[in-house]
Design a protein around this motif. Structure first.
Motif, PDB file in Angstrom:
ATOM      1  N   MET A   1       0.828  -1.209   0.000  1.00 14.31           N
ATOM      2  CA  MET A   1       0.000   0.000   0.000  1.00 14.31           C
ATOM      3  C   MET A   1       0.869   1.267   0.000  1.00 14.31           C
ATOM      4  O   MET A   1       0.644   2.184  -0.792  1.00 14.31           O
ATOM      5  CB  MET A   1      -0.917  -0.002   1.219  1.00 14.31           C
ATOM      6  N   LYS A   2       1.862   1.280   0.874  1.00 10.61           N
ATOM      7  CA  LYS A   2       2.785   2.424   0.912  1.00 10.61           C
ATOM      8  C   LYS A   2       3.492   2.572  -0.423  1.00 10.61           C
ATOM      9  O   LYS A   2       3.589   3.679  -0.974  1.00 10.61           O
ATOM     10  CB  LYS A   2       3.790   2.240   2.049  1.00 10.61           C
ATOM     11  N   ASN A   3       3.963   1.459  -0.978  1.00 12.83           N
ATOM     12  CA  ASN A   3       4.667   1.513  -2.256  1.00 12.83           C
ATOM     13  C   ASN A   3       3.747   1.935  -3.392  1.00 12.83           C
ATOM     14  O   ASN A   3       4.182   2.602  -4.343  1.00 12.83           O
ATOM     15  CB  ASN A   3       5.304   0.159  -2.562  1.00 12.83           C
ATOM     16  N   CYS A   4       2.487   1.552  -3.296  1.00 13.99           N
ATOM     17  CA  CYS A   4       1.524   1.964  -4.327  1.00 13.99           C
ATOM     18  C   CYS A   4       1.333   3.477  -4.315  1.00 13.99           C
ATOM     19  O   CYS A   4       1.267   4.121  -5.374  1.00 13.99           O
ATOM     20  CB  CYS A   4       0.179   1.266  -4.116  1.00 13.99           C
ATOM     21  N   LEU A   5       1.265   4.060  -3.118  1.00 10.02           N
ATOM     22  CA  LEU A   5       1.133   5.507  -3.011  1.00 10.02           C
ATOM     23  C   LEU A   5       2.390   6.203  -3.540  1.00 10.02           C
ATOM     24  O   LEU A   5       2.302   7.222  -4.233  1.00 10.02           O
ATOM     25  CB  LEU A   5       0.874   5.909  -1.556  1.00 10.02           C
ATOM     26  N   LEU A   6       3.560   5.638  -3.226  1.00 11.32           N
ATOM     27  CA  LEU A   6       4.804   6.209  -3.739  1.00 11.32           C
ATOM     28  C   LEU A   6       4.851   6.134  -5.263  1.00 11.32           C
ATOM     29  O   LEU A   6       5.296   7.080  -5.931  1.00 11.32           O
ATOM     30  CB  LEU A   6       6.007   5.482  -3.136  1.00 11.32           C
ATOM     31  N   ASP A   7       4.389   5.004  -5.819  1.00 10.50           N
ATOM     32  CA  ASP A   7       4.353   4.852  -7.279  1.00 10.50           C
ATOM     33  C   ASP A   7       3.440   5.911  -7.902  1.00 10.50           C
ATOM     34  O   ASP A   7       3.758   6.472  -8.964  1.00 10.50           O
ATOM     35  CB  ASP A   7       3.873   3.454  -7.662  1.00 10.50           C
ATOM     36  N   ASP A   8       2.290   6.184  -7.248  1.00  5.75           N
ATOM     37  CA  ASP A   8       1.371   7.201  -7.755  1.00  5.75           C
ATOM     38  C   ASP A   8       2.032   8.587  -7.752  1.00  5.75           C
ATOM     39  O   ASP A   8       1.810   9.394  -8.666  1.00  5.75           O
ATOM     40  CB  ASP A   8       0.098   7.240  -6.907  1.00  5.75           C
ATOM     41  N   MET A   9       2.851   8.855  -6.721  1.00  5.26           N
ATOM     42  CA  MET A   9       3.546  10.153  -6.667  1.00  5.26           C
ATOM     43  C   MET A   9       4.599  10.257  -7.760  1.00  5.26           C
ATOM     44  O   MET A   9       4.707  11.268  -8.448  1.00  5.26           O
ATOM     45  CB  MET A   9       4.204  10.328  -5.289  1.00  5.26           C
ATOM     46  N   LYS A  10       5.376   9.184  -7.934  1.00  3.63           N
ATOM     47  CA  LYS A  10       6.442   9.207  -8.930  1.00  3.63           C
ATOM     48  C   LYS A  10       5.887   9.303 -10.348  1.00  3.63           C
ATOM     49  O   LYS A  10       6.493   9.905 -11.233  1.00  3.63           O
ATOM     50  CB  LYS A  10       7.314   7.963  -8.790  1.00  3.63           C
ATOM     51  N   ALA A  11       4.722   8.694 -10.566  1.00  7.10           N
ATOM     52  CA  ALA A  11       4.118   8.703 -11.902  1.00  7.10           C
ATOM     53  C   ALA A  11       3.314   9.971 -12.170  1.00  7.10           C
ATOM     54  O   ALA A  11       2.841  10.176 -13.287  1.00  7.10           O
ATOM     55  CB  ALA A  11       3.223   7.477 -12.070  1.00  7.10           C
ATOM     56  N   GLY A  12       3.154  10.818 -11.152  1.00  4.74           N
ATOM     57  CA  GLY A  12       2.415  12.057 -11.341  1.00  4.74           C
ATOM     58  C   GLY A  12       0.919  11.924 -11.156  1.00  4.74           C
ATOM     59  O   GLY A  12       0.177  12.878 -11.398  1.00  4.74           O
TER      60      GLY A  12
END
Length: 236
Positions: free
Chosen positions: A1-12
């Motif tokens: 879940m944390k990594n999914c949120l980080l992925d959303d931030m990195k992808a814009g």
């Protein structure tokens, strides 16, 4: 879940200022307990990816400013290099007697008149740092009469007083924000700040400025380049 949120931030998909899903929304989306969702949000806040606003939720934080520790430069010049709009607000400026700590650093007698300048530093209207400068009167007489908000102090020291600020010693430590610091920096009391103490020397090796700076820990990351001693050195 944390990594999914980080992925959303990195992808814009999640941008600075965007609100992230609440604990309940994350719990429903990922099929985890609200406690697990809360822990993920807390970790992201501690790591500087999120900021929490009381009663409103968690929001994506602005990227941290990466500040090198190996360059003697002023705040104004540094922000301009980054494409940000620097601003300075003078909170106080006065000629005061040097206390024992300042006198020892600036190599003068206790009670010697020095200039004390307290400034709030902003970039794009966001308060980032609080700086308290102590300057020797001999090195820059009358400096407090100059424009200390619209122009770079270091530029004026170079141009008006022919001072070349060539090297400095500095220390860095994490401190909790006191109430008065939190108020001017627009953070909660106890928020982590990076406290830097820098002693700046001129071309004649005179100590001319002792500056105590308090940087917002959520907006700054400090880096230093380290090298081994070379072929004949011993290092790991």
């Amino acid at each position: 879940m944390k990594n999914c949120l980080l992925d959303d931030m990195k992808a814009g998909r999640l941008r600075p200022g965007d609100r992230v899903p609440s604990e309940r929304e994350l719990s429903d989306r990922f099929g985890v307990s609200r406690m697990t969702a809360r822990q993920a949000l807390v970790q992201l806040e501690v790591e500087g990816y999120l900021v929490r606003e009381q009663g409103k939720g968690s929001f994506v934080a602005s990227p941290k400013i990466v500040q090198p520790l190996t360059l003697v430069s002023g705040f104004t010049e540094d922000m301009r290099r980054r494409g940000l709009r620097p601003a300075t607000r003078v909170l106080s400026a006065a000629e005061v007697p040097a206390d024992s700590r300042v006198a020892a650093a600036l190599q003068c007698r206790e009670g010697t008149p020095i200039y004390r300048l307290e400034r709030l530093r902003l970039a794009d209207d966001e308060p980032l740092a609080l700086e308290i400068s102590h300057l020797t009167v001999d090195a820059c007489p009358g400096v407090l009469t100059l424009d200390l908000e619209g122009q770079s102090l270091y530029d004026q020291l170079r141009n008006r007083y022919d001072l070349q600020l060539l090297w400095a010693t500095q220390t860095l430590e994490a401190v909790p924000a006191e109430e008065w610091q939190a108020e001017v920096l627009n953070v909660r009391p106890g928020t982590p700040l990076m406290h830097m103490e820098r002693l700046v020397h001129d071309q004649w090796d005179r100590p001319v400025e002792l500056v105590l700076s308090y940087y917002r820990g959520d907006r700054y990351r400090f880096v230093a380049e380290l090298r081994t001693q070379g072929e004949n050195g011993h290092g790991h």
